[in-house]
Design an enzyme around this catalytic site. Structure first.
Site, PDB file in Angstrom:
ATOM      1  N   SER A 247     -85.584 -66.431  70.966  1.00  0.00           N
ATOM      2  CA  SER A 247     -84.051 -65.945  70.855  1.00  0.00           C
ATOM      3  C   SER A 247     -84.062 -64.547  70.348  1.00  0.00           C
ATOM      4  O   SER A 247     -84.966 -64.052  69.622  1.00  0.00           O
ATOM      5  CB  SER A 247     -83.176 -66.749  70.333  1.00  0.00           C
ATOM      6  OG  SER A 247     -83.024 -66.502  68.985  1.00  0.00           O
ATOM      7  N   LYS A 248     -83.022 -63.524  70.168  1.00  0.00           N
ATOM      8  CA  LYS A 248     -82.823 -62.464  69.708  1.00  0.00           C
ATOM      9  C   LYS A 248     -83.243 -62.207  68.355  1.00  0.00           C
ATOM     10  O   LYS A 248     -83.471 -61.389  67.884  1.00  0.00           O
ATOM     11  CB  LYS A 248     -81.585 -61.910  69.854  1.00  0.00           C
ATOM     12  CG  LYS A 248     -80.975 -61.555  71.475  1.00  0.00           C
ATOM     13  CD  LYS A 248     -80.372 -60.403  71.548  1.00  0.00           C
ATOM     14  CE  LYS A 248     -79.982 -59.949  72.833  1.00  0.00           C
ATOM     15  NZ  LYS A 248     -80.920 -60.168  73.844  1.00  0.00           N
ATOM     16  N   ARG A 249     -82.851 -63.516  67.503  1.00  0.00           N
ATOM     17  CA  ARG A 249     -83.289 -63.677  66.283  1.00  0.00           C
ATOM     18  C   ARG A 249     -84.707 -63.330  66.061  1.00  0.00           C
ATOM     19  O   ARG A 249     -85.088 -62.736  64.972  1.00  0.00           O
ATOM     20  CB  ARG A 249     -82.888 -64.972  65.531  1.00  0.00           C
ATOM     21  CG  ARG A 249     -81.464 -65.354  65.189  1.00  0.00           C
ATOM     22  CD  ARG A 249     -81.370 -66.494  64.618  1.00  0.00           C
ATOM     23  NE  ARG A 249     -81.836 -67.563  65.516  1.00  0.00           N
ATOM     24  CZ  ARG A 249     -83.046 -68.282  65.221  1.00  0.00           C
ATOM     25  NH1 ARG A 249     -83.587 -68.136  63.853  1.00  0.00           N
ATOM     26  NH2 ARG A 249     -83.446 -69.230  65.947  1.00  0.00           N
ATOM     27  N   HIS A 250     -85.408 -63.837  67.004  1.00  0.00           N
ATOM     28  CA  HIS A 250     -87.107 -63.507  66.618  1.00  0.00           C
ATOM     29  C   HIS A 250     -87.467 -61.878  67.016  1.00  0.00           C
ATOM     30  O   HIS A 250     -88.650 -61.506  66.549  1.00  0.00           O
ATOM     31  CB  HIS A 250     -87.711 -64.386  67.738  1.00  0.00           C
ATOM     32  CG  HIS A 250     -87.480 -65.777  67.295  1.00  0.00           C
ATOM     33  ND1 HIS A 250     -86.781 -66.791  68.080  1.00  0.00           N
ATOM     34  CD2 HIS A 250     -87.942 -66.542  66.170  1.00  0.00           C
ATOM     35  CE1 HIS A 250     -86.767 -67.988  67.577  1.00  0.00           C
ATOM     36  NE2 HIS A 250     -87.461 -67.752  66.280  1.00  0.00           N
TER      37      HIS A 250
END
Ligand code: GLU
Length: 488
Positions: A247-250
């Site tokens: 996800s965007k967190r990565h």
């Protein structure tokens, strides 16, 4: 029967790198099996429909150089390839299931459904056995029905999955009677997907593992219509390094983000195809043509794939170095223009600098987006930088000034020597004054570029010109003196 596979994105968001993986697996499987690859747009969710997402599908695969054999833009024998243009077909098939007693009209209002969800967690099959009179009463009230599928209450349903083996589900665990046709007459994903895969003669369904739970329901639908289901092949999840779904967190997740950052299509295709597929234990580099020949379903892994951003960066660097200087120049130029480093269109002088710099930065670039920072010192004077970067470890500003003065002297006659000779000169002097060559080079590098990371130093001096280099050294000396004055 010859292989027919499809990529069936819903235009609701930008192409996720996981979606790109699904498309690539389908494409390479079709190519390697001598089959056909189809693009189908699943746009039945009107609320989440997004025009930009649709454009992004075409732009992404254009950029990657991946082409389908049939699709909305290129046509084909099974047109139309856009679900919103096939509504009549879905309505007809929903009606057919009602006639067979395998589906029914349900009349609950959104409020009633909400209350039901709260009470029992799902649909309680209230309309499944309505009498003719009850139906008529609802119709008289003006309620608009949906059509729901009658999931068998007992038994189980299973299918064979190329990757997962036999997947079995108890029918009572399938969500109670999913909607096939909404009250506005539009189909849900389940109905449209099954009807289209049948009519488009799809032989294999390669899609993300998140669709496994829908598999049993789809198989029941095929049975209800009296059709043979295609082969299933659910692809392993794509995770971040922490084991969570990517996800965007990565980091970047959409294809267009990777593209903007300066990843090359070759690197994306190669790396992404290795997310859950391997040719053997060792080979990592594959061109598109290689994959068109070598891809096979048997080598798809069951275990989740880990998206390693660093590894992709490394792949990208390798592919960047494979480009000719001319090709790379063209690829890098838009990044320099966007940064304002060169004018649009670029002037001859600006292009000449770029040409000269290409061999130098090629070795250092991980993405095309690295170019502006690597090249800034060639296009702009450097003054507002942190001079403490020039101070080598275990040295102070005064010693650094002395080292820079040494380096300055060594630059005399720079142009009359080649890089090797210049380097030798620095090496010899470093020995004489009992220091490391790096301690002579680092202050000079920072003076010239304003940064500790730069393209190879001597090549950079050559590009900037010995005269400019001298001026920058003078400026750095000034900064060091200022620094000494303020830190005394
Ligand atoms: N439209 C679905 C999606 O967006 C397709 C799933 C499938 O391939 O069956 O992922």
């Amino acid at each position: 029967m010859s292989v027919r596979v499809r990529y069936a994105p819903s235009p609701t968001g930008l192409q996720h790198i996981g979606g790109v993986r699904t498309a690539l697996f389908n494409y390479f499987f079709a190519r390697s099996a001598g089959g056909r690859f189809i693009l189908r747009i699943e746009d039945t969710d009107q609320e989440r429909y997004d025009e930009r997402a649709l454009r992004d599908i075409y732009e992404t695969f254009d950029w990657l150089g991946i082409h389908w054999d049939e699709g909305p833009d290129v046509g084909g024998d099974f047109e139309p390839y856009v679900q919103s243009e096939r509504e009549g077909l879905y309505r007809k098939h929903a009606a057919e299931l009602i006639e067979k007693g395998l589906a029914y009209k349900a009349y609950e209002t959104p409020e009633e459904l909400e209350a039901m969800r709260e009470a029992s967690g799902g649909y309680d099959r209230r309309s499944r056995e309505l009498t003719e009179e009850q139906r008529a009463a609802y119709e008289a009230e003006g309620r608009k029905p949906v059509i729901r599928f009658k999931v068998p209450l007992e038994g189980d349903t299973s299918f064979e999955d190329v990757v997962l083996g036999r997947v079995k589900r108890k029918n009572k665990d399938i969500p109670a009677d999913p909607v096939l046709l909404k009250s506005d007459g539009l189909p849900t994903y389940h109905l449209a997907n099954v009807v289209d895969d049948h009519y488009m003669q799809i032989t294999h369904i390669l899609r993300a593992q998140e669709w496994v739970p829908s598999g049993a329901l789809h198989v029941l639908l095929y049975k209800a219509f009296g059709w043979e289901p295609p082969m299933y092949c659910h692809l392993p999840m794509v995770m971040g390094k922490d084991g969570q779904k990517l996800s965007k967190r990565h980091g970047a997740t959409s294809a267009v983000e990777f593209r903007r950052q300066g990843y090359l299509p070759e690197a994306i295709i190669n790396y992404v195809t290795l997310l859950g597929w391997a040719y053997d234990d060792s080979r990592e580099f594959f061109s598109t043509a290689d994959l068109e020949a070598l891809f096979s379903l048997e080598k798809i892994n069951k275990a989740p794939a880990v998206f390693d951003y660093k590894k992709l960066e490394w792949f990208n660097g390798v592919y960047i170095r494979e480009k000719s200087d001319d090709e790379l120049e063209e690829l890098v130029l838009p990044y320099l223009t966007a940064d304002g480093l060169v004018s649009d269109p670029p002037g001859d002088g600006e292009l000449e600098i770029l040409r000269g710099a290409m061999p130098l930065i090629k070795e250092r670039m991980k993405t095309l987006g690295d170019a502006p920072d690597l090249l800034r010192f060639l296009y702009r004077d450097v003054h507002d930088y942190d001079i403490t970067q020039a101070i080598p470890k275990k040295h102070d500003a005064g010693q650094t000034l002395a080292l820079l003065e040494e380096a300055e002297k060594l630059l005399e006659g720079f142009d009359s020597r080649d890089d090797e000779q210049n380097e030798e000169r620095f090496r010899v002097r470093a020995e004489e004054i009992d220091t490391k060559i790096g301690n002579l080079l680092m202050p000079l590098r920072v003076a010239l570029t304003g940064s500790r990371v730069s393209p190879p130093l001597f090549g950079s001096i050559r590009l900037v010109g010995a005269e400019t280099a001298k001026q920058r050294v003078a400026r750095a000396k000034e900064l060091l003196r200022e620094h000494m004055a303020t830190t005394e």
